[in-house]
Design an enzyme around this catalytic site. Sequence first.
Site, PDB file in Angstrom:
ATOM      1  N   CYS A  27       0.848  -1.189   0.000  1.00 40.14           N
ATOM      2  CA  CYS A  27       0.000   0.000   0.000  1.00 40.14           C
ATOM      3  C   CYS A  27       0.888   1.244   0.000  1.00 40.14           C
ATOM      4  CB  CYS A  27      -0.897   0.001   1.227  1.00 40.14           C
ATOM      5  SG  CYS A  27      -1.823   1.527   1.401  1.00 40.14           S
ATOM      6  N   CYS A  79      -0.608   6.408   6.840  1.00 40.24           N
ATOM      7  CA  CYS A  79      -2.001   6.215   7.230  1.00 40.24           C
ATOM      8  C   CYS A  79      -2.091   5.578   8.614  1.00 40.24           C
ATOM      9  CB  CYS A  79      -2.681   5.336   6.189  1.00 40.24           C
ATOM     10  SG  CYS A  79      -4.284   4.711   6.662  1.00 40.24           S
ATOM     11  N   CYS A 118      -3.770   0.758   8.930  1.00 41.97           N
ATOM     12  CA  CYS A 118      -3.128  -0.558   9.033  1.00 41.97           C
ATOM     13  C   CYS A 118      -1.845  -0.497   9.855  1.00 41.97           C
ATOM     14  CB  CYS A 118      -2.775  -1.092   7.645  1.00 41.97           C
ATOM     15  SG  CYS A 118      -4.214  -1.575   6.693  1.00 41.97           S
ATOM     16  N   CYS A 144      -8.527   2.109  -0.649  1.00 41.53           N
ATOM     17  CA  CYS A 144      -7.992   1.464   0.550  1.00 41.53           C
ATOM     18  C   CYS A 144      -8.155  -0.033   0.358  1.00 41.53           C
ATOM     19  CB  CYS A 144      -8.746   1.949   1.786  1.00 41.53           C
ATOM     20  SG  CYS A 144      -8.454   0.939   3.244  1.00 41.53           S
ATOM     21  N   GLN A 198     -21.500  -5.770  12.140  1.00 44.45           N
ATOM     22  CA  GLN A 198     -20.111  -6.239  12.062  1.00 44.45           C
ATOM     23  C   GLN A 198     -19.523  -5.903  10.695  1.00 44.45           C
ATOM     24  OE1 GLN A 198     -18.364  -7.383  14.478  1.00 44.45           O
ATOM     25  NE2 GLN A 198     -19.858  -8.031  15.999  1.00 44.45           N
ATOM     26  N   TYR A 219     -26.191  -5.796  24.649  1.00 47.35           N
ATOM     27  CA  TYR A 219     -25.490  -5.027  23.601  1.00 47.35           C
ATOM     28  C   TYR A 219     -25.747  -5.714  22.245  1.00 47.35           C
ATOM     29  CZ  TYR A 219     -22.844  -3.505  27.755  1.00 47.35           C
ATOM     30  OH  TYR A 219     -22.472  -3.053  28.998  1.00 47.35           O
ATOM     31  N   GLU A 279     -30.422  -3.306  23.745  1.00 47.10           N
ATOM     32  CA  GLU A 279     -29.571  -2.396  22.967  1.00 47.10           C
ATOM     33  C   GLU A 279     -30.042  -0.963  23.222  1.00 47.10           C
ATOM     34  OE1 GLU A 279     -26.947  -2.275  20.571  1.00 47.10           O
ATOM     35  OE2 GLU A 279     -27.517  -0.168  20.423  1.00 47.10           O
ATOM     36  N   ASP A 305     -21.704  -8.387  24.394  1.00 44.83           N
ATOM     37  CA  ASP A 305     -20.832  -7.960  23.285  1.00 44.83           C
ATOM     38  C   ASP A 305     -20.714  -6.440  23.337  1.00 44.83           C
ATOM     39  OD1 ASP A 305     -19.419  -7.642  20.954  1.00 44.83           O
ATOM     40  OD2 ASP A 305     -21.048  -8.202  19.622  1.00 44.83           O
ATOM     41  N   CYS A 337     -14.241  -6.647  21.348  1.00 46.85           N
ATOM     42  CA  CYS A 337     -13.284  -6.137  20.366  1.00 46.85           C
ATOM     43  C   CYS A 337     -12.118  -5.453  21.084  1.00 46.85           C
ATOM     44  CB  CYS A 337     -13.976  -5.165  19.417  1.00 46.85           C
ATOM     45  SG  CYS A 337     -14.808  -3.832  20.271  1.00 46.85           S
TER      46      CYS A 337
HETATM   47  N1  SAH Z   1     -23.881  -7.736  19.188  1.00 49.18           N
HETATM   48  C1  SAH Z   1     -24.009  -6.829  18.083  1.00 49.18           C
HETATM   49  C2  SAH Z   1     -23.507  -5.408  18.397  1.00 49.18           C
HETATM   50  C3  SAH Z   1     -22.183  -5.296  19.077  1.00 49.18           C
HETATM   51  S1  SAH Z   1     -21.483  -3.677  19.112  1.00 49.18           S
HETATM   52  C4  SAH Z   1     -23.349  -7.379  16.844  1.00 49.18           C
HETATM   53  O1  SAH Z   1     -22.577  -8.331  16.910  1.00 49.18           O
HETATM   54  O2  SAH Z   1     -23.635  -6.878  15.767  1.00 49.18           O
HETATM   55  C5  SAH Z   1     -21.980  -3.037  20.640  1.00 49.18           C
HETATM   56  C6  SAH Z   1     -23.388  -2.540  20.681  1.00 49.18           C
HETATM   57  O3  SAH Z   1     -23.633  -2.041  21.991  1.00 49.18           O
HETATM   58  C7  SAH Z   1     -23.706  -1.399  19.724  1.00 49.18           C
HETATM   59  O4  SAH Z   1     -24.842  -1.731  18.970  1.00 49.18           O
HETATM   60  C8  SAH Z   1     -23.985  -0.205  20.654  1.00 49.18           C
HETATM   61  O5  SAH Z   1     -24.985   0.666  20.150  1.00 49.18           O
HETATM   62  C9  SAH Z   1     -24.472  -0.898  21.911  1.00 49.18           C
HETATM   63  N2  SAH Z   1     -24.312  -0.165  23.176  1.00 49.18           N
HETATM   64  C10 SAH Z   1     -23.331   0.713  23.524  1.00 49.18           C
HETATM   65  N3  SAH Z   1     -23.490   1.121  24.791  1.00 49.18           N
HETATM   66  C11 SAH Z   1     -24.597   0.480  25.280  1.00 49.18           C
HETATM   67  C12 SAH Z   1     -25.268   0.487  26.538  1.00 49.18           C
HETATM   68  N4  SAH Z   1     -24.821   1.234  27.556  1.00 49.18           N
HETATM   69  N5  SAH Z   1     -26.351  -0.283  26.672  1.00 49.18           N
HETATM   70  C13 SAH Z   1     -26.795  -1.055  25.650  1.00 49.18           C
HETATM   71  N6  SAH Z   1     -26.208  -1.092  24.433  1.00 49.18           N
HETATM   72  C14 SAH Z   1     -25.124  -0.342  24.248  1.00 49.18           C
END
Ligand code: SAH
Length: 451
Positions: free
Chosen positions: A72, A78, A81, A159, A283, A312, A333, A381, A408
């Site tokens: 790249c 940048c 990466c 990219c 994702q 989440y 969520e 998550d 993550c």
């Molecule tokens: N499990 C999903 C999203 C994961 S990302 C997937 O795999 O696609 C994390 C998520 O948490 C996001 O959608 C974000 O909007 C949400 N989030 C962030 N803070 C939060 C909170 N305090 N309570 C509930 N959800 C929340």
Amino acid sequence: MLKKNDLVTLTVTDLTNEGMGVAKHEGYVLFIPKTAVGDIIEARVVKVLSSHGFAKCEKIITPSETRTETDCPVFSKCGGCLFRHIRYDAELAIKKSWVDEHFHRIGKLDVSCDTIIPSPSENGYRNKAQIPCAEDKDGKPAFGFFAPHSHRIIPCADCKLQPAFYAEITKAVEQWMKEYKISPYNEETHSGILRHLFIRDGRISGEVMVCLVANSKKLPHADVLVKMLLKTNPNITSIVLNVNQKPGNEILGLNCITLYGKSSIRDTLCGISFEISPLSFYQINHDGAEVLYRTAADFAELSEGDVLLDLYCGVGTIGLSMAHKTGKLIGVEVIPAAIENAKENARRNGITNAEFICADAGEAATKLANANMKPDVVIVDPPRKGCGEDVISAMKKLSPKRIVMVSCNSATAARDCARLKEIGYIPTKMRAVDMFPRTGHVECVVCLTRK
Ligand code: SAH
């Protein structure tokens, strides 16, 4: 003692998750950007602090055996990466060691990843890009990337992490801006119109969304832009204006106005069809996400009749992909648009055992615990900052057999797992999944079992 501008010979022994090679000079730790473990280099000292310093690689004396030709042209500038100069297998080994190290050092936990699963593709995997728009040094609109730790734009339409057609869409928007004198946003003066170009595509559906993030409620010459975009890419099914008039780093505002087609796009993940609006999290590595969710499902070991709580949950992807294995699914969520998507996603896929709550995860978990809900499995998550303290404390009362943490950010995951251990949940299995090849990010999945 080293001084600024000293020239030293160093052997790189480690790599931080900011992509800094680590080397010692007579016991003093130096960080050298974009080097590789095993490199023997000549480096110029650029900064000396009491505990460590920074140096710049001037010459590679003996290259690391993990080195490869960078592919790249903007890699050195940048901030995207970290790993275009080493082989992917070497990157995977480093990422696994980061996750293990976080769990050992931060979490003081006796658990390591059994393996790291590579991403099915190393390039072109991103199904979303948020490309900043700013004036270049000649005052012309430019799309590109911010240099590391800065807001200086490096023009680059292309990219390798994203599909090639994103660059064509970007060029079309740039051309429209030049022809119709649409000004790029200026952070310092909070003037100008276009802030970001947001592109998202459904890997299975082929649908493409183009979202223009603007510092205004109306986009001048939007009709011409729509025509230009459709001519550039006939797969575009949604063009949206996102209004963001707030100063600051937040990319998206809350107000979305559809300029063409639908307000969201569809995609299929793990056999389930999903509706995704611009404000909803989805994702960014489709094939990687399927691997990630399969790992979470393996760890969850759901059986018929189980109650699954998916905290989440975004647009419901993880829970809905496992709903057929459970008696009941509850998703939580905080973003209203994502919850609307989640409900619609359950309905469209004929999933009738799912319920979705729009709330803060901690508040919802506390309420459910106080209502004596006893889920068999909880999946969390969270975003990079990790779980809220109240999510952890609600677990004691919810008392699931298993908690599956998908994260993550292994540093906050390690911290949260340590807190869960205090209330009786032992991390028994851990696996890393590389969702973000070539960047400094990696996903991990942890299974915690009630003592
Ligand atoms: N499990 C999903 C999203 C994961 S990302 C997937 O795999 O696609 C994390 C998520 O948490 C996001 O959608 C974000 O909007 C949400 N989030 C962030 N803070 C939060 C909170 N305090 N309570 C509930 N959800 C929340």
